[in-house]
Design a protein around this motif. Structure first.
Motif, PDB file in Angstrom:
ATOM      1  N   GLN A  27       0.859  -1.179   0.000  1.00 15.71           N
ATOM      2  CA  GLN A  27       0.000   0.000   0.000  1.00 15.71           C
ATOM      3  C   GLN A  27       0.895   1.228   0.000  1.00 15.71           C
ATOM      4  O   GLN A  27       1.787   1.353   0.844  1.00 15.71           O
ATOM      5  N   PHE A  28       0.676   2.118  -0.937  1.00 17.06           N
ATOM      6  CA  PHE A  28       1.526   3.295  -1.113  1.00 17.06           C
ATOM      7  C   PHE A  28       1.681   4.080   0.192  1.00 17.06           C
ATOM      8  O   PHE A  28       2.787   4.504   0.549  1.00 17.06           O
ATOM      9  N   ASP A  29       0.594   4.288   0.911  1.00 15.08           N
ATOM     10  CA  ASP A  29       0.624   5.079   2.145  1.00 15.08           C
ATOM     11  C   ASP A  29       1.377   4.395   3.289  1.00 15.08           C
ATOM     12  O   ASP A  29       1.682   5.041   4.285  1.00 15.08           O
ATOM     13  N   GLU A  30       1.658   3.099   3.150  1.00 16.52           N
ATOM     14  CA  GLU A  30       2.383   2.378   4.201  1.00 16.52           C
ATOM     15  C   GLU A  30       3.882   2.289   3.927  1.00 16.52           C
ATOM     16  O   GLU A  30       4.624   1.745   4.736  1.00 16.52           O
ATOM     17  N   VAL A  31       4.317   2.821   2.796  1.00 16.03           N
ATOM     18  CA  VAL A  31       5.744   2.831   2.465  1.00 16.03           C
ATOM     19  C   VAL A  31       6.304   4.174   2.922  1.00 16.03           C
ATOM     20  O   VAL A  31       5.953   5.215   2.382  1.00 16.03           O
ATOM     21  N   SER A  32       7.150   4.144   3.959  1.00 16.28           N
ATOM     22  CA  SER A  32       7.728   5.385   4.488  1.00 16.28           C
ATOM     23  C   SER A  32       8.687   6.015   3.503  1.00 16.28           C
ATOM     24  O   SER A  32       8.673   7.217   3.291  1.00 16.28           O
ATOM     25  N   SER A  33       9.561   5.181   2.913  1.00 16.39           N
ATOM     26  CA  SER A  33      10.507   5.708   1.940  1.00 16.39           C
ATOM     27  C   SER A  33      11.083   4.582   1.094  1.00 16.39           C
ATOM     28  O   SER A  33      11.181   3.441   1.525  1.00 16.39           O
ATOM     29  N   ILE A  34      11.445   4.952  -0.118  1.00 18.10           N
ATOM     30  CA  ILE A  34      12.183   4.082  -1.022  1.00 18.10           C
ATOM     31  C   ILE A  34      13.371   4.898  -1.497  1.00 18.10           C
ATOM     32  O   ILE A  34      13.199   5.969  -2.088  1.00 18.10           O
ATOM     33  N   VAL A 106       2.382   0.395  -4.555  1.00 19.10           N
ATOM     34  CA  VAL A 106       3.712   0.271  -5.143  1.00 19.10           C
ATOM     35  C   VAL A 106       3.822  -1.193  -5.530  1.00 19.10           C
ATOM     36  O   VAL A 106       3.444  -2.080  -4.749  1.00 19.10           O
ATOM     37  N   ALA A 107       4.287  -1.466  -6.742  1.00 22.58           N
ATOM     38  CA  ALA A 107       4.419  -2.850  -7.197  1.00 22.58           C
ATOM     39  C   ALA A 107       5.893  -3.197  -7.362  1.00 22.58           C
ATOM     40  O   ALA A 107       6.650  -2.454  -7.989  1.00 22.58           O
ATOM     41  N   PHE A 108       6.279  -4.307  -6.761  1.00 18.23           N
ATOM     42  CA  PHE A 108       7.602  -4.874  -6.962  1.00 18.23           C
ATOM     43  C   PHE A 108       7.381  -6.102  -7.844  1.00 18.23           C
ATOM     44  O   PHE A 108       6.668  -7.029  -7.453  1.00 18.23           O
ATOM     45  N   VAL A 109       7.956  -6.085  -9.035  1.00 14.63           N
ATOM     46  CA  VAL A 109       7.677  -7.107 -10.040  1.00 14.63           C
ATOM     47  C   VAL A 109       8.908  -7.988 -10.206  1.00 14.63           C
ATOM     48  O   VAL A 109       9.957  -7.523 -10.653  1.00 14.63           O
ATOM     49  N   LEU A 123      11.802  -5.362 -10.278  1.00 18.19           N
ATOM     50  CA  LEU A 123      11.604  -3.956 -10.615  1.00 18.19           C
ATOM     51  C   LEU A 123      10.668  -3.302  -9.609  1.00 18.19           C
ATOM     52  O   LEU A 123       9.781  -3.969  -9.057  1.00 18.19           O
ATOM     53  N   CYS A 124      10.833  -2.007  -9.402  1.00 16.21           N
ATOM     54  CA  CYS A 124       9.943  -1.228  -8.539  1.00 16.21           C
ATOM     55  C   CYS A 124       9.180  -0.249  -9.409  1.00 16.21           C
ATOM     56  O   CYS A 124       9.778   0.575 -10.104  1.00 16.21           O
ATOM     57  N   LEU A 125       7.848  -0.327  -9.378  1.00 14.90           N
ATOM     58  CA  LEU A 125       6.982   0.571 -10.142  1.00 14.90           C
ATOM     59  C   LEU A 125       6.140   1.401  -9.173  1.00 14.90           C
ATOM     60  O   LEU A 125       5.551   0.849  -8.241  1.00 14.90           O
ATOM     61  N   GLY A 126       6.099   2.703  -9.405  1.00 17.42           N
ATOM     62  CA  GLY A 126       5.276   3.578  -8.574  1.00 17.42           C
ATOM     63  C   GLY A 126       5.941   4.031  -7.296  1.00 17.42           C
ATOM     64  O   GLY A 126       5.253   4.376  -6.335  1.00 17.42           O
ATOM     65  N   ALA A 127       7.265   4.067  -7.262  1.00 15.33           N
ATOM     66  CA  ALA A 127       7.995   4.399  -6.033  1.00 15.33           C
ATOM     67  C   ALA A 127       7.682   5.797  -5.516  1.00 15.33           C
ATOM     68  O   ALA A 127       7.602   6.017  -4.314  1.00 15.33           O
ATOM     69  N   THR A 128       7.470   6.746  -6.401  1.00 16.53           N
ATOM     70  CA  THR A 128       7.263   8.134  -5.985  1.00 16.53           C
ATOM     71  C   THR A 128       5.787   8.506  -5.861  1.00 16.53           C
ATOM     72  O   THR A 128       5.385   9.146  -4.894  1.00 16.53           O
ATOM     73  N   ASN A 129       4.982   8.093  -6.835  1.00 20.82           N
ATOM     74  CA  ASN A 129       3.578   8.510  -6.861  1.00 20.82           C
ATOM     75  C   ASN A 129       2.580   7.363  -6.772  1.00 20.82           C
ATOM     76  O   ASN A 129       1.378   7.599  -6.753  1.00 20.82           O
ATOM     77  N   GLY A 130       3.049   6.142  -6.746  1.00 26.61           N
ATOM     78  CA  GLY A 130       2.155   4.993  -6.662  1.00 26.61           C
ATOM     79  C   GLY A 130       1.539   4.629  -7.998  1.00 26.61           C
ATOM     80  O   GLY A 130       1.685   5.341  -8.994  1.00 26.61           O
ATOM     81  N   LEU A 131       0.862   3.500  -8.017  1.00 24.25           N
ATOM     82  CA  LEU A 131       0.124   3.012  -9.183  1.00 24.25           C
ATOM     83  C   LEU A 131      -1.343   2.929  -8.817  1.00 24.25           C
ATOM     84  O   LEU A 131      -1.691   2.636  -7.675  1.00 24.25           O
ATOM     85  N   ASP A 132      -2.183   3.151  -9.813  1.00 24.86           N
ATOM     86  CA  ASP A 132      -3.623   3.007  -9.636  1.00 24.86           C
ATOM     87  C   ASP A 132      -4.123   1.892 -10.533  1.00 24.86           C
ATOM     88  O   ASP A 132      -3.658   1.743 -11.667  1.00 24.86           O
ATOM     89  N   LEU A 133      -5.077   1.118 -10.036  1.00 23.84           N
ATOM     90  CA  LEU A 133      -5.773   0.132 -10.869  1.00 23.84           C
ATOM     91  C   LEU A 133      -6.782   0.923 -11.682  1.00 23.84           C
ATOM     92  O   LEU A 133      -7.804   1.361 -11.169  1.00 23.84           O
ATOM     93  N   ASN A 134      -6.459   1.176 -12.963  1.00 27.35           N
ATOM     94  CA  ASN A 134      -7.287   2.047 -13.788  1.00 27.35           C
ATOM     95  C   ASN A 134      -8.204   1.320 -14.743  1.00 27.35           C
ATOM     96  O   ASN A 134      -9.170   1.894 -15.218  1.00 27.35           O
ATOM     97  N   THR A 135      -7.910   0.095 -15.040  1.00 26.19           N
ATOM     98  CA  THR A 135      -8.777  -0.657 -15.933  1.00 26.19           C
ATOM     99  C   THR A 135      -8.646  -2.141 -15.618  1.00 26.19           C
ATOM    100  O   THR A 135      -7.635  -2.588 -15.110  1.00 26.19           O
ATOM    101  N   GLY A 136      -9.681  -2.870 -15.925  1.00 33.13           N
ATOM    102  CA  GLY A 136      -9.639  -4.303 -15.690  1.00 33.13           C
ATOM    103  C   GLY A 136     -10.948  -4.956 -16.062  1.00 33.13           C
ATOM    104  O   GLY A 136     -11.957  -4.275 -16.288  1.00 33.13           O
TER     105      GLY A 136
END
Length: 186
Positions: A27-34, A106-109, A123-136
């Motif tokens: 969860q993006f809000d639970e990551v203090s820092s990367i 934040v996704a670690f792939v 890989l780390c995706l969304g480290a600064t601003n996070g990722l959103d589930l936008n479609t599915g």
């Protein structure tokens, strides 16, 4: 000029492989820092918060990063995208889907690609601003062999390209500098 090039690039050996083994969500809000150094994640601070591992069937996930520059504005942005297919529909997955869709992650792939020591690249995706589930889609196909499950696409916007996570010792995220809770697998 601060943007001087530093190296060239040859053709790598023909030992590369595509695809995704696992996706770990935080969860993006639970990551203090990367912390990143030279495009490598060297420190992850999550306290006791967990990573949630999703196992991926072969050929059912991909990572893409789209680079968009503006000559007029002098800007460059990076848009990481993670597409995954998860087989099987269930009420438990439906409940988790709702939570994922309401959060930034934040996704670690963990890729199928391996380093020289046979560890997988992460890989780390969304480290600064996070990722959103936008479609599915959540579906059960018409034919017996059609997908019964989920297809989700996560998207983000970052000021820097996706980073590689520093290699682990024996299991992913066991690095001394990484502070995380547990890796939840089910």
């Amino acid at each position: 000029m601060a943007c001087n090039l530093t190296k060239g690039r040859g053709i790598p050996c023909r030992n590369l492989i595509g695809g995704v083994k696992f996706v770990y969500f935080a969860q993006f809000d639970e990551v203090s820092s990367i912390t990143t150094v030279a495009s490598e994640v060297t420190d992850i601070e999550m306290g006791t918060n967990d990573l949630y591992r999703y196992s991926i069937r072969r050929g059912n996930a991909s990572v893409t990063e789209t680079i968009t520059g503006s000559t007029e504005n002098g800007t460059v942005v990076y848009a990481p995208s993670l597409s995954i297919k998860l087989t099987g529909l269930s009420k438990e997955d439906q409940n988790e889907l709702k939570l994922i869709a309401q959060n930034r992650v934040v996704a670690f792939v963990q890729l199928n690609q391996v380093l020289s020591n046979d560890h997988n690249v992460i890989l780390c995706l969304g480290a600064t601003n996070g990722l959103d589930l936008n479609t599915g889609t959540n579906s059960s196909g018409a034919a017996f062999a059609d997908l019964n499950g989920y297809e989700w696409t996560f998207e983000g916007q970052e000021f820097a390209p996706m980073q590689t996570v520093q290699d682990f010792t024996s299991t992913p995220f066991d690095n001394a500098a990484f502070t995380i809770g547990s890796i939840v697998t089910s």
